[in-house]
Design a protein around this motif. Sequence first.
Motif: not given
Length: 433
Positions: A335-362
């Motif tokens: 409900g918060a992130v949107g309609g993505v399945p709970k999959s390993g590939y999605v976790a992998n994809s989210m991780a790459k987005v989070a990696a970029v955004q967290m480093v930018r935040k720092l």
Amino acid sequence: MSISRRNFVKYTTAAAAGTAIFGCSHNDSVSKGSGVIMPKSGKRIVILGGGWGGATAAKYIKLEDPSVEVVMVERQEKFISCPVSNWVIGGFRTMKDITKSYDGLVKNYGVKVVHAEAKDLDAVNKKLMTTKGVLEYDLLLVSPGISYKYETIEGLNNPAAIEMFPAAMKAGHETVLLAERLKAMEPGGVVLLSVPPTPYRCPPGPYERISLIANFIKKYKPGSKIIVFDSNDGIVSKGPLFKAAWEDYYQGIIEYVPDNFIKSVDASTGRVVSEQGDIVPEVANIIPAMKANQTAFNLGLMSNEGDDWVRAYPKTFESYKYDSVHVIGDATHNGAVGGVPKSGYVANSMAKVAAVQMVRKLKGLDPVEPTYVNTCYSLINETEGIFVSAVYRYDEKIDRIMSVSGGVSPTRNALFGKHARDWATSIWSDMLL
Ligand SMILES: Cc1cc2nc3c(=O)[nH]c(=O)nc-3n(C[C@H](O)[C@H](O)[C@H](O)COP(=O)(O)OP(=O)(O)OC[C@H]3O[C@@H](n4cnc5c(N)ncnc54)[C@H](O)[C@@H]3O)c2cc1C
């Protein structure tokens, strides 16, 4: 959340006792007395969970900025892949095939891996309490996976029942149990598999498993069948493709019952009671409803009372609860992130987005516009595969992830089966090497 005095004493003692830490200088890095292990000198991101989301993020943060110290906390010594674990249950892969080392992350990228259990969080002072001591961080990324809601099925919430009716939706001991029980079953036996209500980890996962158990039975256990009690009103993912394969290959072997919840189980008799009747199967694979891993609850990451999943903003995966804590993977609230399945590939994809955004935040930089991808392959026997695929983008107006294109494979064939095998090999490398 504040740390209780009881917990503070416990973690301090654990740290002072010394710990075995991979990728750092072992006991001499333990700061005795403070309870802090591996004291922080520069910018540090701590990652909780070395599964599909966490391991990918560890590597990609280092790729994004090698100067950021990355410490990954994972309770298991080795990575065991859920994708491909159905092939172990189907009898044509081994646990060795799906068990991988974390050494690549340590040697190739300088990730520090701490094998410990994360227990508590002091988000105000940015400290993660683990069984090996306290870790300080600038940002924390949490990808803890799922837990089962055993309590939703009467009689299941105890060790004897869990052992008798294994879910095997976390690869490991239960995968082995199920594979061994199938091998030991006499011809003519009945296997019961129950599909949980959505949302659950890996929408096509149970249906791939049904296909591969049917394939195993057809080959080695003549006269046996697999009965499926699906809590949902139909096959949740790739329905027409699975149905066609079942009609062509597994007639008389798969008995599919939609809209049928398991009400209770009895470990002393093996009896399973569903809304539509009782059964005592030879082998039972009961998959209960799921929620975010209990760790997310223990760490106080739930922003809304009664939630089963953690709310995070999909552009950055910053949690609703704490701006220094990001959450990705299966544990996130759709409900918060949107309609993505709970999959390993999605976790992998989210991780790459989070990696970029967290480093930018720092670095004090604004987040970039992310996109995300997913492909889920399923085998319907040892050789033939099917898939579902989608590309997603972040929609600023609704602050959610939206699918922009995708679809399912036009048919099943051996080429898609080969792609499934190649996908696993390449994404394991992408995460771990
Ligand atoms: C049978 C099956 C088949 C699947 N097939 C596919 C497929 O073909 N394709 C696909 O894309 N996906 C597939 N999936 C789904 C995929 O496995 C999950 O979506 C993925 O694992 C989610 O990643 P995650 O990082 O959220 O959680 P996980 O990969 O489960 O990682 C969580 C990690 O956190 C650790 N952890 C949790 N709490 C703590 C704590 N307190 N302290 C220390 N460590 C902790 C756990 O040990 C674990 O290693 C499948 C799943 C199953 C069960």
